[in-house]
Design a protein around this motif. Structure first.
Motif, PDB file in Angstrom:
ATOM      1  N   ALA A   4       0.599  -0.729   9.003  1.00 14.07           N
ATOM      2  CA  ALA A   4      -0.640  -1.450   9.325  1.00 14.07           C
ATOM      3  C   ALA A   4      -1.911  -0.767   8.786  1.00 14.07           C
ATOM      4  N   GLN A   5      -1.936   0.575   8.822  1.00  8.09           N
ATOM      5  CA  GLN A   5      -3.186   1.244   8.442  1.00  8.09           C
ATOM      6  C   GLN A   5      -3.546   1.005   6.969  1.00  8.09           C
ATOM      7  N   GLY A   6      -2.536   0.815   6.116  1.00 15.06           N
ATOM      8  CA  GLY A   6      -2.803   0.488   4.710  1.00 15.06           C
ATOM      9  C   GLY A   6      -3.514  -0.851   4.603  1.00 15.06           C
ATOM     10  N   ILE A   7      -3.214  -1.741   5.537  1.00 12.93           N
ATOM     11  CA  ILE A   7      -3.851  -3.064   5.567  1.00 12.93           C
ATOM     12  C   ILE A   7      -5.288  -2.941   6.059  1.00 12.93           C
ATOM     13  N   PHE A   8      -5.498  -2.216   7.161  1.00 10.21           N
ATOM     14  CA  PHE A   8      -6.866  -2.067   7.690  1.00 10.21           C
ATOM     15  C   PHE A   8      -7.789  -1.446   6.638  1.00 10.21           C
ATOM     16  N   THR A  23       0.841  -1.210   0.000  1.00  6.16           N
ATOM     17  CA  THR A  23       0.000   0.000   0.000  1.00  6.16           C
ATOM     18  C   THR A  23       0.874   1.257   0.000  1.00  6.16           C
ATOM     19  N   SER A  24       0.223   2.383  -0.316  1.00  6.42           N
ATOM     20  CA  SER A  24       0.978   3.631  -0.473  1.00  6.42           C
ATOM     21  C   SER A  24       1.390   4.204   0.890  1.00  6.42           C
ATOM     22  N   ILE A  25       2.448   5.015   0.850  1.00  8.59           N
ATOM     23  CA  ILE A  25       2.928   5.669   2.078  1.00  8.59           C
ATOM     24  C   ILE A  25       2.003   6.840   2.418  1.00  8.59           C
ATOM     25  N   LEU A  26       1.594   7.590   1.397  1.00  4.00           N
ATOM     26  CA  LEU A  26       0.691   8.719   1.630  1.00  4.00           C
ATOM     27  C   LEU A  26      -0.747   8.222   1.611  1.00  4.00           C
ATOM     28  N   MET A  27      -1.499   8.626   2.622  1.00  2.00           N
ATOM     29  CA  MET A  27      -2.901   8.188   2.705  1.00  2.00           C
ATOM     30  C   MET A  27      -3.766   9.380   3.097  1.00  2.00           C
ATOM     31  N   ASN A  28      -5.064   9.224   2.935  1.00  2.00           N
ATOM     32  CA  ASN A  28      -6.005  10.257   3.356  1.00  2.00           C
ATOM     33  C   ASN A  28      -5.752  10.613   4.841  1.00  2.00           C
ATOM     34  N   SER A  29      -5.646  11.912   5.119  1.00  4.04           N
ATOM     35  CA  SER A  29      -5.258  12.342   6.482  1.00  4.04           C
ATOM     36  C   SER A  29      -6.236  11.866   7.548  1.00  4.04           C
ATOM     37  N   GLU A  30      -7.478  11.660   7.153  1.00  2.06           N
ATOM     38  CA  GLU A  30      -8.502  11.248   8.111  1.00  2.06           C
ATOM     39  C   GLU A  30      -8.148   9.892   8.754  1.00  2.06           C
ATOM     40  N   ILE A  31      -7.405   9.084   7.995  1.00  2.00           N
ATOM     41  CA  ILE A  31      -6.990   7.762   8.512  1.00  2.00           C
ATOM     42  C   ILE A  31      -6.233   7.901   9.839  1.00  2.00           C
ATOM     43  N   TRP A  32      -5.435   8.952   9.950  1.00  2.00           N
ATOM     44  CA  TRP A  32      -4.593   9.099  11.154  1.00  2.00           C
ATOM     45  C   TRP A  32      -5.389   9.661  12.329  1.00  2.00           C
ATOM     46  N   ASN A  33      -6.556  10.278  12.027  1.00  5.00           N
ATOM     47  CA  ASN A  33      -7.474  10.622  13.123  1.00  5.00           C
ATOM     48  C   ASN A  33      -8.155   9.350  13.604  1.00  5.00           C
TER      49      ASN A  33
END
Ligand code: GAP
Length: 478
Positions: A187-191, A69-79
């Motif tokens: 991990a968040q790319g996996i979830f 999965t990509s390194i950059l993701m939608n910022s909302e993911i980190w909230n």
């Protein structure tokens, strides 16, 4: 005075640079704190560790698939993941050296250095540290630092500032849009792809998703070479299960991952430690620790994240992340295994780099890596640079290089060529000599025993495959 281990560590860092394993990043500009580059042999070793991990997880378990999965993701993911609010560490500055540290790590390092493993005093200090962190009592932490007389290693003073909290994520300015973050875990790319993978690959609970990739953390207390970096690689696997099976799979993955490490190295160097300070997402956690030259430290974390992540992503994304089984809807629990690739590299390097005294009194430097991880599997040399020997050696090399990572060398005398291969960990050397012309055989030399024997040219490929392939170590995991 420097301790013996410090000397060994300096030697290890310099060996890694001289022989092209690891260079400081931006070296010609004076380097960049806690960022490193992997050189020609380093990248081969790193790729071999990845390959062993990948096959152990995705080939040996037919219910685990890979993803990238990509390194950059939608910022909302980190909230949703809690990283914006909770992925914090403490920092303290020394007013004289102007250096910045993590006070919890200063205390942990102090007790590791000054007390034996089971010392009561050590236990008491660690308990007080743990309690202060739990209660967010930073004043008590500051008092503890003072009571222990902990000085800045550079200025040697105790002229500390107040303790503050900072977020570990790197933020990237994104013009007029929301700022982006460099992911602090893969991990968040996996979830976020849980449903995509489940549907596209027709996966049924229990199943896992594995990935290898870069993560970034704004580490303040950065030292110890590649142990704690700001840009590093993780090998993570999230295993999605029915909530009732949490305990069963948590135990399974702790055991499987420890077994994996024990195939690589000496049992005495590894220990499993239950977590007392859990990450914000985990309900249970254990670390596999490795005995580095600076003490036992975490190399891999195994956590039960329960439904923490999927539940939060459901809430923030407004998309259902449930499974429907036996006429019931539920959010799966997750057991995660999270291994640091760079820490595995450092563990192997510090475990297998040796200075050996030989019978003739000389010292050889040898990197006794497991054969299947060695950057170069075999070296091919001509005994001398004349009488057609280089031509034969080159012909053998060109024929075999398609299937094996080899080296051809004729730059020095045979003794020096062997020493160089020892230092980079090459398990086998094949030397073409005058007997080769008559009998189609070469001298084969083993790295570890330095024993030599004659083998037929036609058998070399099979020998390299048998001696250095992944077949044997993978079978141990079945
Ligand atoms: N997804 C869970 C997670 O990231 P973690 O315990 O924070 O858990 C997992 O990290 C592994 O990643 C650690 O055991 C370690 O090997 C590696 N790691 C973490 N931070 C690191 C850093 N700054 N430099 C190198 N490796 C690091």
């Amino acid at each position: 005075m420097k301790k013996c281990n410090d000397h060994f560590f300096d030697f290890l860092v310099s060996h890694a640079k001289i022989y092209g394993f690891i260079f400081p990043s931006s070296d010609i500009y004076g380097g960049l704190n806690a960022v490193y580059d992997y050189g020609p042999y380093g990248v081969e070793l790193k790729n071999n560790i990845k390959k062993f991990w990948w096959k152990s997880m995705t080939h040996l378990h037919d219910n685990i698939v890979g993803i990238d999965t990509s390194i950059l993701m939608n910022s909302e993911i980190w909230n949703a993941s809690g990283h914006v609010k909770k992925f914090n560490e403490l920092l303290i500055d020394n007013k004289d050296s102007k250096k910045r540290y993590r006070p919890d790590l200063l205390i942990k390092d102090y007790v590791d250095k000054n007390f034996s493993k089971n010392s009561k005093k050590k236990e008491n200090i660690l308990y007080r540290l743990f309690e202060s962190l739990r209660k967010k009592d930073f004043l008590d932490l500051r008092i503890l630092l003072n009571e222990l007389n902990i000085c800045d290693p550079i200025s040697k003073t105790k002229n500390w500032t107040k303790i503050r909290v900072f977020n570990m994520m790197f933020k990237i300015k994104n013009e007029s849009r929301k700022d982006l973050f460099l992911r602090p875990e893969t991990a968040q790319g996996i979830f976020c792809n849980f449903h995509n993978v489940k549907k596209s690959n027709r996966m049924k609970i229990p199943f896992g998703i594995a990935q290898v990739g870069k993560s970034f953390r704004n580490e303040i207390f950065s030292s110890k070479f590649i142990f704690r970096m700001r840009e590093f690689e993780q090998m993570e696997m999230q295993f999605f299960i029915h909530p009732k099976e949490e305990n069963k799979w948590y135990e399974y993955w702790k055991n499987f991952r420890l077994k994996w490490h024990l195939i690589l190295g000496n049992k005495a160097n590894y220990q499993l430690r239950d977590h007392d300070d859990l990450a914000h997402y985990a309900s249970a956690g254990a670390d596999i620790e490795y005995h580095f030259p600076f003490g036992f430290k975490e190399i891999e974390g195994i956590h039960s994240r329960r439904d923490f992540d999927l539940k939060n992503h459901e809430f923030f994304s407004k998309k259902k992340l449930r499974v429907y089984e036996h006429q019931k809807n539920y959010i799966p629990y997750v057991i995660e295994t999270s291994l640091g690739l760079d820490r595995t590299f450092l563990a192997l390097f510090s475990s297998f780099l040796k200075k050996e005294k030989l019978k003739n009194g000389t010292i050889r430097i040898v990197l006794k890596l497991p054969y299947y991880l060695s950057p170069i599997k075999a070296a091919i040399f001509p005994l001398v640079r004349k009488d057609g020997l280089p031509e034969i050696a080159k012909k053998i090399f060109n024929y075999l290089k398609i299937n094996h990572k080899l080296i051809y060398d004729q730059k020095e005398s045979i003794g020096k060529l062997y020493r160089r291969q020892d230092a980079i960990g090459t398990p086998l050397c094949f030397t073409v000599d005058y007997e080769t012309i008559e009998k189609n055989t070469v001298t084969m030399r083993y790295r570890d025993s330095m024993e030599q024997k004659r083998v037929c040219i036609k058998d070399i490929s099979k020998i390299i495959e048998e001696e250095t392939g992944l077949d044997k170590p993978l079978r141990k995991l079945l």
